[in-house]
Design a protein around this motif. Structure first.
Motif, PDB file in Angstrom:
ATOM      1  N   LYS A   1      14.676  16.956   0.972  1.00 15.78           N
ATOM      2  CA  LYS A   1      13.855  15.857   1.474  1.00 15.78           C
ATOM      3  C   LYS A   1      13.669  14.781   0.428  1.00 15.78           C
ATOM      4  O   LYS A   1      13.493  13.627   0.742  1.00 15.78           O
ATOM      5  CB  LYS A   1      12.501  16.392   1.924  1.00 15.78           C
ATOM      6  N   ALA A   2      13.707  15.188  -0.847  1.00 19.47           N
ATOM      7  CA  ALA A   2      13.545  14.236  -1.950  1.00 19.47           C
ATOM      8  C   ALA A   2      14.074  14.891  -3.213  1.00 19.47           C
ATOM      9  O   ALA A   2      14.376  16.094  -3.225  1.00 19.47           O
ATOM     10  CB  ALA A   2      12.082  13.847  -2.123  1.00 19.47           C
ATOM     11  N   SER A   3      14.181  14.113  -4.264  1.00 20.16           N
ATOM     12  CA  SER A   3      14.606  14.655  -5.555  1.00 20.16           C
ATOM     13  C   SER A   3      13.903  13.893  -6.660  1.00 20.16           C
ATOM     14  O   SER A   3      13.519  12.738  -6.493  1.00 20.16           O
ATOM     15  CB  SER A   3      16.124  14.560  -5.710  1.00 20.16           C
ATOM     16  N   ILE A   4      13.750  14.578  -7.795  1.00 13.75           N
ATOM     17  CA  ILE A   4      13.067  14.002  -8.955  1.00 13.75           C
ATOM     18  C   ILE A   4      13.896  14.285 -10.181  1.00 13.75           C
ATOM     19  O   ILE A   4      14.336  15.428 -10.381  1.00 13.75           O
ATOM     20  CB  ILE A   4      11.667  14.618  -9.149  1.00 13.75           C
ATOM     21  N   GLU A   5      14.103  13.277 -11.019  1.00 14.95           N
ATOM     22  CA  GLU A   5      14.795  13.491 -12.279  1.00 14.95           C
ATOM     23  C   GLU A   5      13.809  14.078 -13.275  1.00 14.95           C
ATOM     24  O   GLU A   5      12.718  13.547 -13.484  1.00 14.95           O
ATOM     25  CB  GLU A   5      15.353  12.178 -12.830  1.00 14.95           C
ATOM     26  N   VAL A   6      14.179  15.192 -13.875  1.00  9.97           N
ATOM     27  CA  VAL A   6      13.336  15.880 -14.847  1.00  9.97           C
ATOM     28  C   VAL A   6      13.851  15.559 -16.234  1.00  9.97           C
ATOM     29  O   VAL A   6      15.031  15.769 -16.523  1.00  9.97           O
ATOM     30  CB  VAL A   6      13.358  17.404 -14.618  1.00  9.97           C
ATOM     31  N   LEU A   7      12.993  15.037 -17.070  1.00 12.39           N
ATOM     32  CA  LEU A   7      13.376  14.709 -18.443  1.00 12.39           C
ATOM     33  C   LEU A   7      13.041  15.902 -19.326  1.00 12.39           C
ATOM     34  O   LEU A   7      11.884  16.165 -19.619  1.00 12.39           O
ATOM     35  CB  LEU A   7      12.656  13.448 -18.905  1.00 12.39           C
TER      36      LEU A   7
ATOM     37  N   ARG B   1       0.838  -1.207   0.000  1.00 10.53           N
ATOM     38  CA  ARG B   1       0.000   0.000   0.000  1.00 10.53           C
ATOM     39  C   ARG B   1       0.870   1.253   0.000  1.00 10.53           C
ATOM     40  O   ARG B   1       0.598   2.212  -0.722  1.00 10.53           O
ATOM     41  CB  ARG B   1      -0.935   0.020   1.209  1.00 10.53           C
ATOM     42  N   ALA B   2       1.932   1.248   0.804  1.00  7.05           N
ATOM     43  CA  ALA B   2       2.836   2.399   0.853  1.00  7.05           C
ATOM     44  C   ALA B   2       3.499   2.622  -0.508  1.00  7.05           C
ATOM     45  O   ALA B   2       3.646   3.763  -0.959  1.00  7.05           O
ATOM     46  CB  ALA B   2       3.887   2.203   1.933  1.00  7.05           C
ATOM     47  N   ALA B   3       3.894   1.536  -1.168  1.00 12.33           N
ATOM     48  CA  ALA B   3       4.524   1.650  -2.483  1.00 12.33           C
ATOM     49  C   ALA B   3       3.544   2.225  -3.506  1.00 12.33           C
ATOM     50  O   ALA B   3       3.904   3.082  -4.315  1.00 12.33           O
ATOM     51  CB  ALA B   3       5.040   0.292  -2.948  1.00 12.33           C
ATOM     52  N   ILE B   4       2.303   1.781  -3.462  1.00 11.45           N
ATOM     53  CA  ILE B   4       1.282   2.285  -4.381  1.00 11.45           C
ATOM     54  C   ILE B   4       1.041   3.774  -4.134  1.00 11.45           C
ATOM     55  O   ILE B   4       0.922   4.567  -5.079  1.00 11.45           O
ATOM     56  CB  ILE B   4      -0.020   1.465  -4.250  1.00 11.45           C
ATOM     57  N   GLU B   5       0.976   4.180  -2.870  1.00  9.24           N
ATOM     58  CA  GLU B   5       0.794   5.600  -2.546  1.00  9.24           C
ATOM     59  C   GLU B   5       1.972   6.424  -3.048  1.00  9.24           C
ATOM     60  O   GLU B   5       1.777   7.512  -3.598  1.00  9.24           O
ATOM     61  CB  GLU B   5       0.632   5.780  -1.038  1.00  9.24           C
ATOM     62  N   ASN B   6       3.187   5.914  -2.872  1.00  2.69           N
ATOM     63  CA  ASN B   6       4.371   6.638  -3.349  1.00  2.69           C
ATOM     64  C   ASN B   6       4.385   6.739  -4.872  1.00  2.69           C
ATOM     65  O   ASN B   6       4.746   7.769  -5.424  1.00  2.69           O
ATOM     66  CB  ASN B   6       5.645   5.975  -2.850  1.00  2.69           C
ATOM     67  N   GLU B   7       3.979   5.664  -5.558  1.00  2.44           N
ATOM     68  CA  GLU B   7       3.903   5.712  -7.014  1.00  2.44           C
ATOM     69  C   GLU B   7       2.883   6.734  -7.474  1.00  2.44           C
ATOM     70  O   GLU B   7       3.111   7.467  -8.436  1.00  2.44           O
ATOM     71  CB  GLU B   7       3.562   4.335  -7.571  1.00  2.44           C
ATOM     72  N   ALA B   8       1.758   6.823  -6.781  1.00  4.11           N
ATOM     73  CA  ALA B   8       0.740   7.818  -7.117  1.00  4.11           C
ATOM     74  C   ALA B   8       1.276   9.235  -6.923  1.00  4.11           C
ATOM     75  O   ALA B   8       1.008  10.131  -7.728  1.00  4.11           O
ATOM     76  CB  ALA B   8      -0.516   7.605  -6.272  1.00  4.11           C
ATOM     77  N   MET B   9       2.059   9.440  -5.863  1.00  7.99           N
ATOM     78  CA  MET B   9       2.642  10.747  -5.620  1.00  7.99           C
ATOM     79  C   MET B   9       3.638  11.100  -6.725  1.00  7.99           C
ATOM     80  O   MET B   9       3.660  12.235  -7.204  1.00  7.99           O
ATOM     81  CB  MET B   9       3.346  10.784  -4.258  1.00  7.99           C
ATOM     82  N   VAL B  10       4.427  10.135  -7.168  1.00  5.34           N
ATOM     83  CA  VAL B  10       5.387  10.375  -8.248  1.00  5.34           C
ATOM     84  C   VAL B  10       4.645  10.747  -9.528  1.00  5.34           C
ATOM     85  O   VAL B  10       5.034  11.687 -10.228  1.00  5.34           O
ATOM     86  CB  VAL B  10       6.292   9.141  -8.459  1.00  5.34           C
ATOM     87  N   VAL B  11       3.582  10.035  -9.844  1.00  2.01           N
ATOM     88  CA  VAL B  11       2.798  10.333 -11.043  1.00  2.01           C
ATOM     89  C   VAL B  11       2.229  11.743 -10.956  1.00  2.01           C
ATOM     90  O   VAL B  11       2.271  12.514 -11.922  1.00  2.01           O
ATOM     91  CB  VAL B  11       1.678   9.281 -11.239  1.00  2.01           C
ATOM     92  N   SER B  12       1.716  12.103  -9.797  1.00  2.00           N
ATOM     93  CA  SER B  12       1.161  13.434  -9.604  1.00  2.00           C
ATOM     94  C   SER B  12       2.224  14.507  -9.794  1.00  2.00           C
ATOM     95  O   SER B  12       2.000  15.522 -10.462  1.00  2.00           O
ATOM     96  CB  SER B  12       0.559  13.533  -8.208  1.00  2.00           C
ATOM     97  N   ILE B  13       3.400  14.295  -9.228  1.00  2.00           N
ATOM     98  CA  ILE B  13       4.479  15.273  -9.365  1.00  2.00           C
ATOM     99  C   ILE B  13       4.943  15.366 -10.807  1.00  2.00           C
ATOM    100  O   ILE B  13       5.184  16.458 -11.328  1.00  2.00           O
ATOM    101  CB  ILE B  13       5.641  14.923  -8.414  1.00  2.00           C
ATOM    102  N   ARG B  14       5.038  14.235 -11.489  1.00  2.00           N
ATOM    103  CA  ARG B  14       5.436  14.258 -12.898  1.00  2.00           C
ATOM    104  C   ARG B  14       4.421  15.016 -13.741  1.00  2.00           C
ATOM    105  O   ARG B  14       4.789  15.757 -14.649  1.00  2.00           O
ATOM    106  CB  ARG B  14       5.616  12.839 -13.420  1.00  2.00           C
ATOM    107  N   CYS B  15       3.125  14.831 -13.446  1.00  2.00           N
ATOM    108  CA  CYS B  15       2.090  15.571 -14.171  1.00  2.00           C
ATOM    109  C   CYS B  15       2.216  17.065 -13.912  1.00  2.00           C
ATOM    110  O   CYS B  15       2.066  17.872 -14.832  1.00  2.00           O
ATOM    111  CB  CYS B  15       0.699  15.078 -13.772  1.00  2.00           C
ATOM    112  N   SER B  16       2.505  17.429 -12.683  1.00  2.00           N
ATOM    113  CA  SER B  16       2.691  18.844 -12.355  1.00  2.00           C
ATOM    114  C   SER B  16       3.879  19.419 -13.113  1.00  2.00           C
ATOM    115  O   SER B  16       3.812  20.527 -13.642  1.00  2.00           O
ATOM    116  CB  SER B  16       2.909  19.023 -10.854  1.00  2.00           C
ATOM    117  N   ILE B  17       4.961  18.672 -13.160  1.00  5.75           N
ATOM    118  CA  ILE B  17       6.144  19.128 -13.889  1.00  5.75           C
ATOM    119  C   ILE B  17       5.823  19.272 -15.371  1.00  5.75           C
ATOM    120  O   ILE B  17       6.207  20.255 -16.004  1.00  5.75           O
ATOM    121  CB  ILE B  17       7.330  18.174 -13.665  1.00  5.75           C
ATOM    122  N   LYS B  18       5.102  18.311 -15.909  1.00  6.82           N
ATOM    123  CA  LYS B  18       4.742  18.372 -17.325  1.00  6.82           C
ATOM    124  C   LYS B  18       3.887  19.586 -17.611  1.00  6.82           C
ATOM    125  O   LYS B  18       4.108  20.297 -18.594  1.00  6.82           O
ATOM    126  CB  LYS B  18       4.006  17.087 -17.723  1.00  6.82           C
TER     127      LYS B  18
END
Length: 130
Positions: free
Chosen positions: A123-129, A23-40
């Motif tokens: 606190k965290a980092s994201i690779e931006v393509l 469940r924690a992994a699924i929540e984290n994946e959802a957060m990553v998708v949300s952040i990627r959409c925001s970046i896009k």
């Protein structure tokens, strides 16, 4: 017999823990998708393309407001090129959170504990393509 019952109890506990981690992994994946959409969305609205990636940073100041008069033109040139603020040789592709500065390459981001632009703890980092 008692050992079997004990092991079955441990297996049930591990199954519950496994489900919690899933469940924690699924929540984290959802957060990553949300952040990627925001970046896009930001990239599409050309906030990042126009060099304004620091304008919405949580630290409240942009790169243009920092530095002296002499280093200002040099810093602006580096910002236009999006060069890593650590090594200065590779392009910045890592967005640091929570400040949202795009200021590090993939190789340097692992050694950072705080943002080199504003000093906020990473606190965290994201690779931006880009």
């Amino acid at each position: 017999m008692a050992r079997t019952t004990e092991l079955e109890g441990l297996v049930k506990i591990l199954e519950v823990e496994n489900q919690a981690w899933q469940r924690a992994a699924i929540e984290n994946e959802a957060m990553v998708v949300s952040i990627r959409c925001s970046i896009k969305r930001l990239m599409e609205s050309s906030c990042l393309a126009s060099g304004a990636e620091d304008a919405r940073s949580c630290c409240g100041e942009s790169e243009q407001n920092k530095g002296g008069e002499e280093g200002d033109s040099e810093e602006r040139a580096r910002e236009r090129k999006r060069v890593c603020k650590i090594c200065g040789s590779r392009g910045s592709r890592v967005l640091l959170l929570p400040c949202r500065h795009l200021c590090s390459c993939e190789a340097c981001q692992g050694s950072l504990s705080s943002c080199p632009v504003c000093g906020v703890a990473k606190k965290a980092s994201i690779e931006v393509l880009v």
